[in-house]
Design a protein around this motif. Sequence first.
Motif, short mmCIF file in Angstrom:
data_model
loop_
_atom_site.label_atom_id
_atom_site.label_comp_id
_atom_site.label_asym_id
_atom_site.label_seq_id
_atom_site.Cartn_x
_atom_site.Cartn_y
_atom_site.Cartn_z
N LEU A 161 0.81 -1.10 0.08
CA LEU A 161 0.01 -0.02 -0.08
C LEU A 161 0.95 1.20 -0.01
CD1 LEU A 161 -2.80 -1.11 2.41
CD2 LEU A 161 -3.22 -0.29 0.11
N ALA A 162 1.89 1.29 0.63
CA ALA A 162 2.82 2.52 0.78
C ALA A 162 3.54 2.49 -0.81
CB ALA A 162 4.05 2.15 1.85
N LEU A 163 3.71 1.40 -1.29
CA LEU A 163 4.46 1.55 -2.54
C LEU A 163 3.27 2.21 -3.73
CD1 LEU A 163 6.73 0.87 -4.77
CD2 LEU A 163 5.77 -1.34 -4.78
N LEU A 164 2.19 1.94 -3.56
CA LEU A 164 1.07 2.20 -4.24
C LEU A 164 0.86 3.80 -4.11
CD1 LEU A 164 -1.04 1.49 -6.46
CD2 LEU A 164 -2.62 0.83 -4.56
N VAL A 165 0.72 4.35 -2.92
CA VAL A 165 0.56 5.65 -2.50
C VAL A 165 1.76 6.36 -3.39
CG1 VAL A 165 0.64 7.46 -0.68
CG2 VAL A 165 -0.59 5.42 -0.53
N VAL A 166 2.99 6.03 -3.04
CA VAL A 166 4.06 6.76 -3.80
C VAL A 166 3.89 6.66 -5.33
CG1 VAL A 166 6.63 6.52 -4.07
CG2 VAL A 166 5.77 6.37 -1.93
#
Length: 415
Positions: A247-252
């Motif tokens: 999810l962090a990767l997707l936000v970035v």
Amino acid sequence: MSRGPATVRDRFATSARHYGAPLAIYALSRVVTTVFILVAAPGRTVRMEKLVGYHSTVPARLPADYGSVVTSWDGQWYWDIVLHGYPSTVVDTSGHAVQSSLAFFPLYPALVKAVMAVTGLGFEVAAPTLSLVLGAAAVLVVFRLLEVTVDRGRALACTALLCCFPATAVLQSAYTESLGLLLVATTLLLLVRRRYLWCLVPVVLLGLTRNITVVLAPVVALHWLVAVRQQRRDDSQAPAPVQHGRLALLVVACVAATAEWPLLAGLLTGDARAYFRTLAVWPGYTQSPLHPPWLSAAGGLGVGGWVGVAVLVLAFAALLGGRTQRAWGPELWGWTVVYPAYIFLASGVTSSLIRYLMLAFPFGLVLMPPATTAADRRSRLWVVGVFCVLELVGQYVWVDQFLVFSGPEGGFGYP
């Protein structure tokens, strides 16, 4: 040995029955829109080449016909990209920034060029046809997204509202709305299904289509927050552990994808700010979301303008702030709240806003609270039917006064 083909046929028949209704709605709406364009086209009496600020790659035919209409306005810029590629500079001989095709993202014209190469068709046929097909795919994904988040009845009704929306003529024109709608709906559907790594694919492609990927970042963050709260509330019923890293990767990725085309435009021209310099020449350009032109326009109207803005904001909050609306899920609700807010902050006061707002497709659910009885369903059907008729009236006006140019003496603006 015969069970395999039979199973494939059965699955195809089941899918055809399941998706036949939304596809039929889309097809019927495209027929109506085509009629609107054909009826309005003779109104184009002045050559658009004489319109100040209009870019013409191929002169329009007179009298105007369907092909000329659906490849006009932004379509001429995409036609230019297909024929000539992107320029190496955004300034004229005196060093001043000018309108340039570098303001238009590359994925759609690249797809059009590929279709032209494979089929041998010209731009005037290939581009609108590609948009039409992408629009059909987008409507099916929108329907599926709505179906898995609310229910089939409301999904069909909201799909009908989308297909009747005043600006949906661009779904069969040389515009990027079909592709953008498909990529946004696909991202949201994959997010609902928690396919976070797969979400990266439409996000990256959307970054090469429209400058709206940043809107998805808070939607993903809201999905993340809700997932964490669900897991903390009842660990045993949580569908799966929260995948914080993905999810962090997707936000970035949603934020970073916003920079894809500006960076590529900088590499093409050797000017790091080429994209923004050419964009600033267009009317309605917003240098900073901290100073949206809407607020400046409101300030120019005095107290009445500020009161109008306050009323609109409060009405928007009232329409989307209820428990029924939040029950759509963080993905649909988040997109419906954040995307119009982004348009408000990042867009000028232009006639293109009607077209931009088409991507806020879940907003139609406001008209459709959950129906518990047959009477509720009949009432909802009537409400949706009336709004579809009103939208079609608005669509004819939009086609007649915006899409089909009728000269300086007629029409309200550009689409």
